[in-house]
Design a protein around this motif. Sequence first.
Motif, PDB file in Angstrom:
ATOM      1  N   MET A 248       0.829  -1.206   0.000  1.00  0.00           N
ATOM      2  CA  MET A 248       0.000   0.000   0.000  1.00  0.00           C
ATOM      3  C   MET A 248       0.861   1.252   0.000  1.00  0.00           C
ATOM      4  N   VAL A 249       0.367   2.314  -0.636  1.00  0.00           N
ATOM      5  CA  VAL A 249       1.050   3.606  -0.593  1.00  0.00           C
ATOM      6  C   VAL A 249       0.971   4.128   0.843  1.00  0.00           C
ATOM      7  N   THR A 250       2.061   4.700   1.345  1.00  0.00           N
ATOM      8  CA  THR A 250       2.061   5.213   2.724  1.00  0.00           C
ATOM      9  C   THR A 250       2.263   6.727   2.746  1.00  0.00           C
ATOM     10  N   GLN A 251       1.942   7.334   3.903  1.00  0.00           N
ATOM     11  CA  GLN A 251       2.119   8.777   4.077  1.00  0.00           C
ATOM     12  C   GLN A 251       3.575   9.187   3.893  1.00  0.00           C
ATOM     13  N   LYS A 252       4.488   8.399   4.473  1.00  0.00           N
ATOM     14  CA  LYS A 252       5.912   8.720   4.379  1.00  0.00           C
ATOM     15  C   LYS A 252       6.343   8.763   2.913  1.00  0.00           C
ATOM     16  N   GLU A 253       5.866   7.783   2.141  1.00  0.00           N
ATOM     17  CA  GLU A 253       6.220   7.687   0.722  1.00  0.00           C
ATOM     18  C   GLU A 253       5.752   8.924  -0.044  1.00  0.00           C
ATOM     19  N   VAL A 254       4.474   9.271   0.110  1.00  0.00           N
ATOM     20  CA  VAL A 254       3.908  10.429  -0.585  1.00  0.00           C
ATOM     21  C   VAL A 254       4.565  11.712  -0.075  1.00  0.00           C
ATOM     22  N   GLY A 255       4.640  11.834   1.249  1.00  0.00           N
ATOM     23  CA  GLY A 255       5.135  13.067   1.872  1.00  0.00           C
ATOM     24  C   GLY A 255       6.575  13.382   1.495  1.00  0.00           C
ATOM     25  N   THR A 256       7.458  12.362   1.493  1.00  0.00           N
ATOM     26  CA  THR A 256       8.857  12.646   1.174  1.00  0.00           C
ATOM     27  C   THR A 256       9.015  12.999  -0.301  1.00  0.00           C
ATOM     28  N   GLN A 257       8.263  12.332  -1.174  1.00  0.00           N
ATOM     29  CA  GLN A 257       8.361  12.669  -2.607  1.00  0.00           C
ATOM     30  C   GLN A 257       7.921  14.109  -2.844  1.00  0.00           C
ATOM     31  N   LEU A 258       6.756  14.476  -2.274  1.00  0.00           N
ATOM     32  CA  LEU A 258       6.248  15.830  -2.506  1.00  0.00           C
ATOM     33  C   LEU A 258       7.187  16.865  -1.893  1.00  0.00           C
ATOM     34  N   LYS A 259       7.679  16.583  -0.702  1.00  0.00           N
ATOM     35  CA  LYS A 259       8.572  17.531  -0.032  1.00  0.00           C
ATOM     36  C   LYS A 259       9.832  17.765  -0.869  1.00  0.00           C
ATOM     37  N   ASP A 260      10.446  16.690  -1.340  1.00  0.00           N
ATOM     38  CA  ASP A 260      11.692  16.831  -2.096  1.00  0.00           C
ATOM     39  C   ASP A 260      11.470  17.514  -3.442  1.00  0.00           C
ATOM     40  N   HIS A 261      10.407  17.146  -4.161  1.00  0.00           N
ATOM     41  CA  HIS A 261      10.285  17.622  -5.537  1.00  0.00           C
ATOM     42  C   HIS A 261       9.552  18.942  -5.655  1.00  0.00           C
ATOM     43  N   TRP A 262       8.750  19.263  -4.653  1.00  0.00           N
ATOM     44  CA  TRP A 262       8.159  20.610  -4.630  1.00  0.00           C
ATOM     45  C   TRP A 262       9.060  21.571  -3.859  1.00  0.00           C
ATOM     46  N   ARG A 263      10.160  21.058  -3.323  1.00  0.00           N
ATOM     47  CA  ARG A 263      11.065  21.829  -2.475  1.00  0.00           C
ATOM     48  C   ARG A 263      10.319  22.561  -1.349  1.00  0.00           C
ATOM     49  N   VAL A 264       9.563  21.772  -0.625  1.00  0.00           N
ATOM     50  CA  VAL A 264       8.798  22.326   0.495  1.00  0.00           C
ATOM     51  C   VAL A 264       9.739  22.536   1.675  1.00  0.00           C
ATOM     52  N   ALA A 265       9.857  23.767   2.142  1.00  0.00           N
ATOM     53  CA  ALA A 265      10.737  24.083   3.263  1.00  0.00           C
ATOM     54  C   ALA A 265      10.051  25.112   4.159  1.00  0.00           C
ATOM     55  N   PRO A 266       9.123  24.665   5.012  1.00  0.00           N
ATOM     56  CA  PRO A 266       8.403  25.612   5.859  1.00  0.00           C
ATOM     57  C   PRO A 266       9.363  26.342   6.795  1.00  0.00           C
TER      58      PRO A 266
END
Length: 275
Positions: A248-266
């Motif tokens: 199953m897709v997990t939160q960690k999987e989705v979250g790390t991909q989006l964070k790295d590729h959208w360059r999310v840096a709060p």
Amino acid sequence: MGNLFPRWTNWLPLKLAVCLGFVGIGAVVGATYYLTPKYYRVGYEPTQPVPFSHKKHVGEVGLDCRYCHSFVEVSSHSNVPTNQTCYNCHGPDKGQIKKESEKLAMVRDADKTGIPIQWTKVHRTPDFAYFNHSVHVNRGVSCQNCHGQINEMEVVKQAEPHSMGWCLDCHRNPENKLRPLDQITNLTYKPEQLNRDTFYASLKDKGIKEDQVVKTLLGLKQEDSLPADAPKDWGKVVELAAKTYGPMVTQKEVGTQLKDHWRVAPPETCAACHR
Ligand code: HEC
Ligand code: HEC
Ligand code: HEC
Ligand code: HEC
Ligand code: HEC
């Protein structure tokens, strides 16, 4: 012997009792002051002038949040809808749903007088802290992360503390919360419901390359180089994802991909929120 204690001491027990009484009242006043909504706001659930139910309108009628909170993606402020929005369905000529209902009397009054309904604000950030809705919802943070299960609420109540520590908790580890942008107003979203092929295809569509995704899967930084045996095509990338995170897709999987590729840096600096 009878005069060992002066006469006034006869009143001492009473005075002590009165004093303790005041201390007791003070404690009660203090506790209500600090524990009532302003300070202990989770659960704050003011009664609204019209018994508007999110459970009914979102959970049952199926309206999207943005139908009413229409500025949430474009503005720092999330508006509460005007009477006109309600009249799309409850108006005497348009919609006509429950147009005679007692519960909607105030909506009709507002239409006649032009004076908007005075909704009681539930969430409030103090003036000295800066908050902006659009930057959050356009970066993969859902209404649900900050407002809870609004879709199940008869009456809106505060579900999250909105304290400084709470803001920072997410700013330090946004990968625990980020989700695809088309799921922001889906309050029943679960990462397990995502189709893994579709998720990685959506990254590909945004111009993200296989090796970028693989680096994130392997826990590498984007500036690191890839090991020689790293998968090179999207089919193999998805296989590696399944090997890393399970079926199953997990939160960690989705979250790390989006964070790295959208360059999310709060931001975590004081000046970002206290300007
Ligand atoms: C049909 C219109 C409508 C829809 C759809 C709607 N809302 Fe609302 N919302 C309102 C109204 C009216 C209020 C003010 C009265 C209240 O608090 O119930 C409100 C209040 C709120 C508040 C509290 C605001 C405050 O005072 O702090 C939040 C949070 C909220 N809505 C979130 C949502 C979310 C999330 C969704 C989608 C899941 C949503 N709403 C869908 C009409 C709507
Ligand atoms: C897209 C259509 C739609 C919009 C827009 C809408 N409603 Fe409703 N509303 C409904 C439906 C459908 C019902 C359920 C009627 C039923 O139970 O038969 C309902 C029920 C209600 C009821 C309960 C009425 C009763 O007598 O039980 C209230 C109160 C209400 N809405 C207030 C509002 C307010 C306030 C707004 C604007 C913020 C609003 N609605 C916007 C469709 C809408
Ligand atoms: C990162 C956290 C966060 C997210 C995500 C978020 N909100 Fe909010 N919301 C807040 C905070 C904090 C406030 C209080 C703001 C203030 O006092 O200015 C608030 C206030 C509101 C209000 C009240 C506005 C007012 O002034 O009366 C509404 C309505 C609202 N949010 C709806 C939504 C909807 C709908 C979404 C999703 C599309 C959403 N919010 C996403 C944190 C969030
Ligand atoms: C669930 C996660 C989450 C929560 C909770 C959250 N944030 Fe954020 N915040 C983010 C993300 C993600 C960004 C976007 C960072 C980026 O664009 O790189 C962000 C960006 C910001 C920014 C920078 C953008 C701007 O407007 O200048 C500020 C300021 C901010 N948040 C304030 C707050 C405050 C204040 C709170 C608490 C009331 C809060 N945030 C709660 C995730 C969160
Ligand atoms: C992500 C946004 C954010 C950042 C970064 C941030 N703050 Fe805050 N701060 C807030 C919010 C929101 C509140 C209001 C909390 C509340 O209403 O309970 C707050 C409240 C405060 C308060 C009032 C006391 C309190 O706890 O309520 C002080 C003092 C403060 N911040 C200082 C700082 C300092 C110093 C820094 C840098 C080290 C900092 N803040 C960084 C969001 C932030």
